[in-house]
Design an enzyme around this catalytic site. Structure first.
Site, PDB file in Angstrom:
ATOM      1  N   GLU A   1      37.015  41.837  38.007  1.00 29.28           N
ATOM      2  CA  GLU A   1      35.905  42.635  38.520  1.00 29.28           C
ATOM      3  C   GLU A   1      34.618  42.355  37.769  1.00 29.28           C
ATOM      4  OE1 GLU A   1      33.115  45.851  39.358  1.00 29.28           O
ATOM      5  OE2 GLU A   1      33.903  45.330  37.413  1.00 29.28           O
TER       6      GLU A   1
ATOM      7  N   ASP B   1      40.288  44.256  33.752  1.00 29.84           N
ATOM      8  CA  ASP B   1      39.498  43.386  32.865  1.00 29.84           C
ATOM      9  C   ASP B   1      38.316  44.190  32.322  1.00 29.84           C
ATOM     10  OD1 ASP B   1      38.311  43.460  35.474  1.00 29.84           O
ATOM     11  OD2 ASP B   1      37.088  41.727  34.967  1.00 29.84           O
TER      12      ASP B   1
HETATM   13 ZN   LIG Z   1      34.192  48.812  36.340  1.00 27.30          ZN
END
Ligand SMILES: [Zn+2]
Length: 475
Positions: free
Chosen positions: A167, A100
């Site tokens: 993340e 992501d």
């Molecule tokens: Zn990163």
């Protein structure tokens, strides 16, 4: 052992194809914080899983359930678990990365469309959102595996992968998954060491290995008094004013040279001895680097060791803002009824949010008591995370140092970072093994900023670095 020469040559020969694959990845706008992009994050998971399968990885897309965001229920993107090899005579290495990205709009100030990778031949830069954070490094692993797969070469280690899609949005759901898969029979059972490529060199010149991250403890101090906002012409010098009390408290937390004034907090951390200071002295970093990245000549000291220790091995306290205070234009003569000051402390071992909280809370309560104010005080700890430091003499680090030497012909800077990558600590705690952070990109990549890039040099040499690491760690 060093990586085979045919491997190194292959990476050079295939550079353009690897850049094309990075371009395909950047074109999927997998922004995890944007609800309207969630399908793109899921698409990215499927795309990456296919890339991994094509180079011989057995993958599993693991469902993490649902997430509530802005009143709607969204599916969390799956985590990709991957596996190659189960040879009892080999080490088992787990690699982590994320697919992501941070949000990006041309209107933020990008010179080009953020989701179209620009291969700028003049500067050697590959520009696009996620090029450096973290699609470039994740594809670095794929590049490495491609040579092995095409040439039917066995990997020198058993490999396990964990690639996630949340993340940039707090790694929701990941901690539970890592804990579960670390148990006997899980995907990470038998892992001997972890390698994470999701950070940067300290500068633009010297490769780095990162062995520490600071933790965080975030606080809100609220002072409230009147039932509503008041007029200073009517109530000034008539009532206790919440803002006056709050400013007094906030002014007593840290001095302007960065020393934390809360008794007990700095005392938790040992003083650096000469041996430790040498590590900072050896880093390729200057006061000019600090001031360039800050955009002004404002470093706290002209002593590089002091400044680096301030960022890497000492705790810091920063004041962030005051909620409820008048902050508009003009000259409003309001007395705010309720104001909340926000501040946080970056923590270093052995500090934890739990060990720092009592010092912070009792100190602020004492300060407030000393004011004899009739206002009300509330101190809250909002969220926190523990710091992490690894043994940089461990064989996992020695392997990464040899890989850096063979790739760049120089030893890496050994750095600690001021920020946090919480999953690092999750792996270290759940698996009880050494974790190395092995960055691919440079300090000026602009990871969360406009015009994010990775240099072609770093992408290609970084791929060789990741491959070399697997060979060096094998023995
Ligand atoms: Zn990163």
């Amino acid at each position: 052992m060093p990586a085979p020469q045919e491997f190194i040559k292959y990476i050079d020969d295939k550079a353009d194809a690897f850049i094309q694959r990075l371009s395909d990845a950047v074109a999927i706008p997998s922004v995890s914080s944007d609800a309207s992009r969630r399908q793109d994050v899921i698409k990215m998971a499927n795309w990456l899983s296919e890339q991994l399968q094509a180079v011989g990885v057995t993958t599993q897309l693991t469902d993490l359930g649902k997430q509530q965001i802005e009143g709607q229920e969204l599916p969390l993107p799956p985590v990709i678990l991957g596996k190659i090899g189960n040879d009892k005579n080999k080490k088992t290495i787990l690699v982590y990365g994320h697919f992501d990205v941070q949000p990006a709009f041309k209107s933020d100030g990008w010179d080009t469309d953020p989701f179209t990778l620009v291969n700028d031949k003049a500067t050697g830069r590959l520009i696009g959102r996620g090029a450096s954070d973290d699609k470039g490094p994740v594809l670095g692993w794929v590049n490495v595996l491609q040579w092995h797969h095409e040439n039917k070469k066995e990997l020198p280690v058993n490999l396990r992968c964990c690639f996630e899609g949340m993340e940039e949005s707090g790694s929701e759901g990941l901690d539970d998954l890592v804990a579960r898969e670390s148990k006997p029979g899980g995907w990470f059972d038998g892992v001997d060491a972890v390698c994470i490529s999701d950070n940067y060199w300290l500068n633009t010149r010297t490769p780095a290995l990162t062995y520490g991250l600071r933790g965080l403890s975030y606080y809100r101090v609220t002072v409230s008094g009147p039932a509503r906002d008041l007029h200073s012409g009517v109530f000034g010098r008539t009532v206790y004013e919440p803002m006056t009390d709050l400013i007094y408290i906030m002014s007593k937390l840290v001095d302007n040279r960065g020393h934390i004034l809360i008794p007990g907090v700095e005392d938790q951390v040992g003083i650096a001895d000469e041996e430790e200071k040498k590590i900072y002295q050896a880093l390729d970093y200057s006061i000019q680097d600090v001031e360039e990245s800050a955009g002004a000549p404002i470093a706290l000291s002209s002593d590089k060791v002091e400044v680096l220790m301030g960022r890497m091995r000492n705790p810091s306290l920063s004041l962030h803002g005051i909620e409820g205070a008048f902050s508009g234009v003009g000259a409003k003569t309001v007395i705010p009824a309720k104001v909340s000051g926000k501040f946080s402390i970056r923590l270093v071992p052995p500090q934890t949010p739990e060990s720092v909280d009592p010092f912070v809370i009792s100190y602020i309560e004492e300060l407030f008591k000393g004011l004899n104010s009739k206002s009300k005080l509330e101190v809250e700890s909002l969220h926190g995370g523990k710091p992490w430091v690894a043994d940089h003499n461990h064989w996992n680090y020695e392997a990464a140092k040899r890989a850096t030497w063979s790739t760049y012909n120089r030893l890496p800077d050994l750095t600690r970072e001021g920020g946090s990558i919480p999953v690092t600590l999750t792996f270290a705690d759940c698996l009880g093994v050494n974790v190395v952070l092995l960055p691919m990109g440079r300090g000026d990549d602009g990871a969360h900023s406009t015009n994010e890039k990775i240099d072609r040099f770093n992408f290609i040499e970084g791929t060789k670095l990741l491959g070399s690491y697997l060979y060096e760690v094998a023995v």
